[in-house]
Motif scaffolding. Structure first.
Motif, PDB file in Angstrom:
ATOM      1  N   ALA A  37       0.709  -1.186  -0.079  1.00 23.14           N
ATOM      2  CA  ALA A  37       0.061  -0.013   0.065  1.00 23.14           C
ATOM      3  C   ALA A  37       0.672   1.197   0.047  1.00 23.14           C
ATOM      4  N   LEU A  38       1.871   1.039   1.004  1.00 23.27           N
ATOM      5  CA  LEU A  38       2.931   2.431   0.840  1.00 23.27           C
ATOM      6  C   LEU A  38       3.447   2.424  -0.411  1.00 23.27           C
ATOM      7  N   LEU A  39       3.970   1.602  -1.087  1.00 28.03           N
ATOM      8  CA  LEU A  39       4.544   1.627  -2.262  1.00 28.03           C
ATOM      9  C   LEU A  39       3.839   2.024  -3.367  1.00 28.03           C
ATOM     10  N   LYS A  40       2.556   1.624  -3.649  1.00 24.23           N
ATOM     11  CA  LYS A  40       1.576   1.953  -4.478  1.00 24.23           C
ATOM     12  C   LYS A  40       1.066   3.569  -4.110  1.00 24.23           C
ATOM     13  N   SER A  41       1.185   3.994  -3.093  1.00 25.67           N
ATOM     14  CA  SER A  41       0.678   5.398  -2.743  1.00 25.67           C
ATOM     15  C   SER A  41       1.819   6.269  -3.290  1.00 25.67           C
ATOM     16  N   GLU A  42       3.253   5.889  -2.741  1.00 27.24           N
ATOM     17  CA  GLU A  42       4.362   6.513  -3.235  1.00 27.24           C
ATOM     18  C   GLU A  42       4.540   6.759  -4.813  1.00 27.24           C
ATOM     19  N   LYS A  57       6.588  22.123 -17.699  1.00 23.96           N
ATOM     20  CA  LYS A  57       7.893  21.988 -18.901  1.00 23.96           C
ATOM     21  C   LYS A  57       8.940  22.372 -17.807  1.00 23.96           C
ATOM     22  N   ASP A  58       8.854  21.862 -16.523  1.00 25.57           N
ATOM     23  CA  ASP A  58       9.594  21.818 -15.637  1.00 25.57           C
ATOM     24  C   ASP A  58      10.774  20.713 -15.739  1.00 25.57           C
ATOM     25  N   LYS A  59      11.882  20.876 -16.584  1.00 27.48           N
ATOM     26  CA  LYS A  59      12.855  19.865 -16.783  1.00 27.48           C
ATOM     27  C   LYS A  59      13.540  19.488 -15.562  1.00 27.48           C
ATOM     28  N   LYS A  60      14.014  20.342 -14.683  1.00 32.01           N
ATOM     29  CA  LYS A  60      14.735  19.943 -13.629  1.00 32.01           C
ATOM     30  C   LYS A  60      14.076  19.130 -12.452  1.00 32.01           C
ATOM     31  N   THR A  61      12.682  19.580 -12.334  1.00 34.88           N
ATOM     32  CA  THR A  61      11.979  18.607 -11.548  1.00 34.88           C
ATOM     33  C   THR A  61      11.235  17.394 -11.803  1.00 34.88           C
ATOM     34  N   PHE A  62      11.267  17.385 -13.280  1.00 32.16           N
ATOM     35  CA  PHE A  62      11.049  15.985 -13.879  1.00 32.16           C
ATOM     36  C   PHE A  62      12.190  15.369 -13.834  1.00 32.16           C
ATOM     37  N   LEU A  63      13.264  15.529 -14.003  1.00 32.16           N
ATOM     38  CA  LEU A  63      14.424  14.762 -13.915  1.00 32.16           C
ATOM     39  C   LEU A  63      14.606  14.126 -12.485  1.00 32.16           C
ATOM     40  N   LYS A  64      14.399  15.121 -11.524  1.00 34.72           N
ATOM     41  CA  LYS A  64      14.707  14.645 -10.111  1.00 34.72           C
ATOM     42  C   LYS A  64      13.609  13.615  -9.702  1.00 34.72           C
ATOM     43  N   LEU A  65      12.419  13.926 -10.068  1.00 33.31           N
ATOM     44  CA  LEU A  65      11.297  12.997  -9.915  1.00 33.31           C
ATOM     45  C   LEU A  65      11.307  11.672 -10.496  1.00 33.31           C
ATOM     46  N   SER A  66      11.863  11.793 -11.690  1.00 30.01           N
ATOM     47  CA  SER A  66      12.114  10.514 -12.574  1.00 30.01           C
ATOM     48  C   SER A  66      12.989   9.637 -12.073  1.00 30.01           C
ATOM     49  N   THR A  67      14.141  10.329 -11.245  1.00 32.76           N
ATOM     50  CA  THR A  67      15.231   9.655 -10.606  1.00 32.76           C
ATOM     51  C   THR A  67      14.681   8.965  -9.363  1.00 32.76           C
ATOM     52  N   GLN A  68      13.721   9.688  -8.840  1.00 28.18           N
ATOM     53  CA  GLN A  68      13.199   8.784  -7.684  1.00 28.18           C
ATOM     54  C   GLN A  68      12.231   7.710  -7.843  1.00 28.18           C
ATOM     55  N   TYR A  69      11.557   8.027  -8.924  1.00 28.12           N
ATOM     56  CA  TYR A  69      10.551   7.122  -9.309  1.00 28.12           C
ATOM     57  C   TYR A  69      11.433   5.686  -9.551  1.00 28.12           C
ATOM     58  N   ILE A  70      12.383   5.783 -10.585  1.00 31.98           N
ATOM     59  CA  ILE A  70      13.239   4.657 -10.830  1.00 31.98           C
ATOM     60  C   ILE A  70      13.785   4.101  -9.753  1.00 31.98           C
ATOM     61  N   GLU A  71      14.396   4.957  -8.807  1.00 33.59           N
ATOM     62  CA  GLU A  71      15.031   4.386  -7.534  1.00 33.59           C
ATOM     63  C   GLU A  71      14.027   3.316  -6.608  1.00 33.59           C
ATOM     64  N   LEU A  72      12.800   3.947  -6.544  1.00 32.48           N
ATOM     65  CA  LEU A  72      11.691   3.431  -5.881  1.00 32.48           C
ATOM     66  C   LEU A  72      11.463   2.039  -6.679  1.00 32.48           C
ATOM     67  N   ASN A  73      11.331   1.829  -7.757  1.00 28.87           N
ATOM     68  CA  ASN A  73      11.065   0.513  -8.438  1.00 28.87           C
ATOM     69  C   ASN A  73      12.352  -0.414  -8.479  1.00 28.87           C
ATOM     70  N   GLU A  74      13.441   0.068  -8.120  1.00 28.03           N
ATOM     71  CA  GLU A  74      14.564  -0.730  -8.327  1.00 28.03           C
ATOM     72  C   GLU A  74      14.812  -1.207  -6.788  1.00 28.03           C
ATOM     73  N   ARG A  75      14.538  -0.369  -5.927  1.00 24.86           N
ATOM     74  CA  ARG A  75      14.398  -0.793  -4.400  1.00 24.86           C
ATOM     75  C   ARG A  75      13.354  -1.803  -4.142  1.00 24.86           C
ATOM     76  N   PHE A  76      12.277  -1.789  -4.693  1.00 25.34           N
ATOM     77  CA  PHE A  76      11.481  -2.748  -4.568  1.00 25.34           C
ATOM     78  C   PHE A  76      11.272  -3.832  -5.628  1.00 25.34           C
ATOM     79  N   GLY A  77      11.928  -3.712  -6.617  1.00 30.02           N
ATOM     80  CA  GLY A  77      12.093  -4.646  -7.396  1.00 30.02           C
ATOM     81  C   GLY A  77      10.735  -4.750  -8.377  1.00 30.02           C
ATOM     82  N   THR A  78      10.262  -3.622  -8.733  1.00 38.26           N
ATOM     83  CA  THR A  78       8.901  -3.428  -9.562  1.00 38.26           C
ATOM     84  C   THR A  78       9.418  -2.862 -10.893  1.00 38.26           C
TER      85      THR A  78
END
Length: 78
Positions: A37-42, A57-78
């Motif tokens: 549930a926490l993973l899905k919410s995040e 069109k905020d490239k800096k924020t997009f890149l930062k958030l995209s990196t966080q999303y990728i790291e979250l997927n890698e951490r939980f193997g999704t």
């Protein structure tokens, strides 16, 4: 009703290994449900923020958030 002390609970658990195993499995199952549930919410939160960054069109924020999303997927193997 009198509450049992930690020692009394451990003794009763040791006397009944089947019950202790069942309690462990229930706790494990609850932990898995909460983690999911926490993973899905995040992920939903990050996805929404990524979409907003794209809309603005905020490239800096997009890149930062995209990196966080990728790291979250890698951490939980999704």
């Amino acid at each position: 009703m009198k509450e049992k002390s930690y020692t009394e609970l451990m003794k009763s658990g040791a006397m009944n290994p089947k019950r202790a195993k069942e309690a462990f499995m229930v706790n494990l199952y609850v932990d898995m449900i909460l983690s999911e549930a926490l993973l899905k919410s995040e992920k939903e939160k990050l996805s929404l923020q990524i979409d907003q960054a794209i809309d603005k069109k905020d490239k800096k924020t997009f890149l930062k958030l995209s990196t966080q999303y990728i790291e979250l997927n890698e951490r939980f193997g999704t």
